[in-house]
Design an enzyme around this catalytic site. Structure first.
Site, PDB file in Angstrom:
ATOM      1  N   GLY A  40     -79.642  53.130  26.146  1.00 29.49           N
ATOM      2  CA  GLY A  40     -78.416  53.264  25.356  1.00 29.49           C
ATOM      3  C   GLY A  40     -77.615  51.979  25.218  1.00 29.49           C
ATOM      4  O   GLY A  40     -77.592  51.133  26.112  1.00 29.49           O
TER       5      GLY A  40
ATOM      6  N   LYS B  91     -68.896  57.798  30.317  1.00 29.57           N
ATOM      7  CA  LYS B  91     -69.180  57.857  28.876  1.00 29.57           C
ATOM      8  C   LYS B  91     -68.045  57.247  28.055  1.00 29.57           C
ATOM      9  O   LYS B  91     -68.231  56.866  26.910  1.00 29.57           O
ATOM     10  CB  LYS B  91     -69.375  59.315  28.429  1.00 29.57           C
ATOM     11  CG  LYS B  91     -70.465  60.074  29.178  1.00 29.57           C
ATOM     12  CD  LYS B  91     -71.838  59.584  28.822  1.00 29.57           C
ATOM     13  CE  LYS B  91     -72.931  60.401  29.490  1.00 29.57           C
ATOM     14  NZ  LYS B  91     -74.250  59.766  29.355  1.00 29.57           N
TER      15      LYS B  91
END
Length: 500
Positions: A108, A388
């Site tokens: 990611g 996150k």
């Protein structure tokens, strides 16, 4: 279906041909040799995987789960962590550890937090990145028990180059680090179901036509890389897999002991760590019993009429942390038998030019139904600490946690075992902007809830307790002075302390 498949085959063949032509052109110039063959071989494997996924996507009619068939998992299929830990640890902890490989999902980018490059390279605590902390944890294990636990990173084409550059700094650490790349699949046009790209190039517009197909791809890409075979040959038996941004996902010796010390007749090949749902986790995947097998149920598989039921904390009490312990031999066997059956996740996206596309993905936890004697372990919430957003970042940077050998633990001075609920507004979304709004991270030991919205800055040594809400309306600005103590306070309007 037949037409769609034949057209996709032709389109992928065109992509491969353009790659071969490019290789021949480079070889004539003397600029490419065996590397080109390796690249082409990788692309061929990727195309095979994509065609298989696309074929299954075309075959799926309606939801993959019939709601009426869902059953609660049997009592013994989800064990409480205390029961596993109650067995104690063996004398030969080192023997257990030498059978383990730590795998981190590192595909990611940090774009959602306003960062360029791999998310794993964002500083999260005392200038340490996610990757730094991971390396420190494993090095500490290897030094403490005189073991050789390697670290494996599954990169994507987005993160591979930057990650490999940074790995040079760990050359003298006591951790062997391996990497492999997950597959590169073509995005398909939502209407025509044709690939968006006509070549394999990652430059310009063509780059938008490719994507890494979710973490379920790990089984195939790990196997295809040859690394899986290599680790088995070294005597490794299990991987501990987790997201690199989950700072709670450290090697747990009790779970490892449970795996390694089972009777041979009923070897557990797959453990999923689950934890109790809170209102913040209602969208997380959960474990169910389905057609006699333990199975992961994701919100994307739930019929619309049952979404509220799925989100219910009373019916589905636990969710998947994506901390998984999996047998290497079982992965090898399932790959060789082509028996890894993962549900296709259809992820719609809109490209920068406005074109609607579809990404076909799979989830790593969905494979639980393919393994023998799979088990869920209900672990403490402390093993699920994902970062996150900058709201999560604020928690892990604060005095709520202490850092020891790369591991974060809740401060014993906090009276409640739960973390505060933090919501930072859009002015804090990007890491760089977030950092400029805090002169120092506030004291949050006694904080229950924090909401900050608008143009707000906090000075040094601010203390937050109870429920604190700070809202600057549009056009207003609020500066919380250095040394302030806010307890059960709502601050709104305009508050500026002028410099003298």
């Amino acid at each position: 279906q037949a037409l769609a498949l034949s057209v996709i085959n032709q389109a992928l063949s065109n992509c491969q041909q353009s790659q071969k032509t490019e290789m021949i052109h480079r070889r004539k110039k003397g600029s490419e040799g065996s590397v080109g063959h390796t690249v082409l071989h990788t692309h061929t494997k990727d195309f095979e995987g994509f065609k298989n996924l696309f074929h299954r996507f075309l075959q799926v009619k309606g939801p993959s789960i019939e709601w009426i068939k869902i059953q609660r998992p049997p009592e013994d299929s989800i064990q409480p962590y205390d029961k596993i830990a109650g067995r104690g640890l063996p004398d030969n902890v080192a023997d257990c550890l030498n059978k383990l490989v730590v795998v981190k999902l590192n595909g990611g980018l940090g774009t959602s937090m306003g960062c360029k490059g791999p998310k794993s390279l964002i500083s999260v605590r005392n200038e340490n990145t996610f990757l730094d902390l991971t390396v420190q944890q494993i090095e500490h294990l290897n030094k403490t028990y005189n073991t050789d636990v390697p670290l494996v990173l599954m990169n994507s084409f987005n993160t591979d180059e930057d990650t490999k550059k940074i790995l040079q700094k760990y050359t003298h650490h006591r951790v062997k680090i391996h990497t492999f790349n997950q597959s590169k699949y073509p995005r398909i046009n939502k209407e025509s179901l044709l690939p968006v790209s006509t070549n394999l190039s990652m430059n310009g517009q063509s780059a938008e036509g490719w994507y890494p197909p979710g973490h379920g791809d790990i089984y195939a890409s790990f196997y295809n890389s040859g690394l899986l075979e290599q680790l088995i040959a070294q005597g490794k038996e299990y991987i501990f897999l987790s997201n690199i941004d989950n700072l709670g996902a450290t090697v747990d010796l009790h779970i490892l002991h449970h795996l390694v010390s089972q009777p041979n007749g009923k070897r557990c090949e797959f453990i999923m760590e689950v934890t109790d749902k809170t209102r913040a986790d209602v969208k997380g995947g959960t474990l169910i019993q389905y057609e006699g097998k333990l199975r992961l149920l994701e919100i994307a598989q739930v019929p619309k009429a049952h979404v509220d039921e799925f989100k219910s904390v009373s019916k589905f009490k636990i969710f998947n942390t994506n901390n998984l312990w999996i047998s290497l031999a079982a992965i090898k066997k399932l790959q060789e038998q082509k028996a890894m059956d993962l549900e296709v996740i259809v992820n719609p996206k809109t490209l920068d030019g406005g074109q609607n596309v579809v990404q076909l993905e799979t989830a790593v936890g969905a494979a639980i139904k393919c393994f023998d004697n799979a088990l869920g372990i209900n672990v403490p919430r402390s093993r699920f600490l994902p970062v996150k957003t900058t709201s999560d970042l604020l928690l892990v940077m604060s005095n709520l946690y202490s850092l020891d050998a790369g591991s974060l633990t809740m401060s014993p001075r906090r009276e409640f075992p739960t973390t505060p609920h933090v919501k930072l507004g859009s002015s804090f979304t990007k890491v760089q902007e977030y950092l400029t709004r805090f002169e120092s991270i506030p004291d949050m030991l006694e904080l229950d809830h924090l909401t900050v919205s608008g143009d707000v800055t906090l000075g040094k040594n601010v203390s937050l307790k109870g429920t604190v809400i700070i809202i600057a309306n549009h056009g207003d600005r609020i500066d919380i002075p250095a040394g302030s103590m806010l307890e059960n306070k709502i601050v709104s309007g305009n508050l500026r302390i002028m410099d003298h």
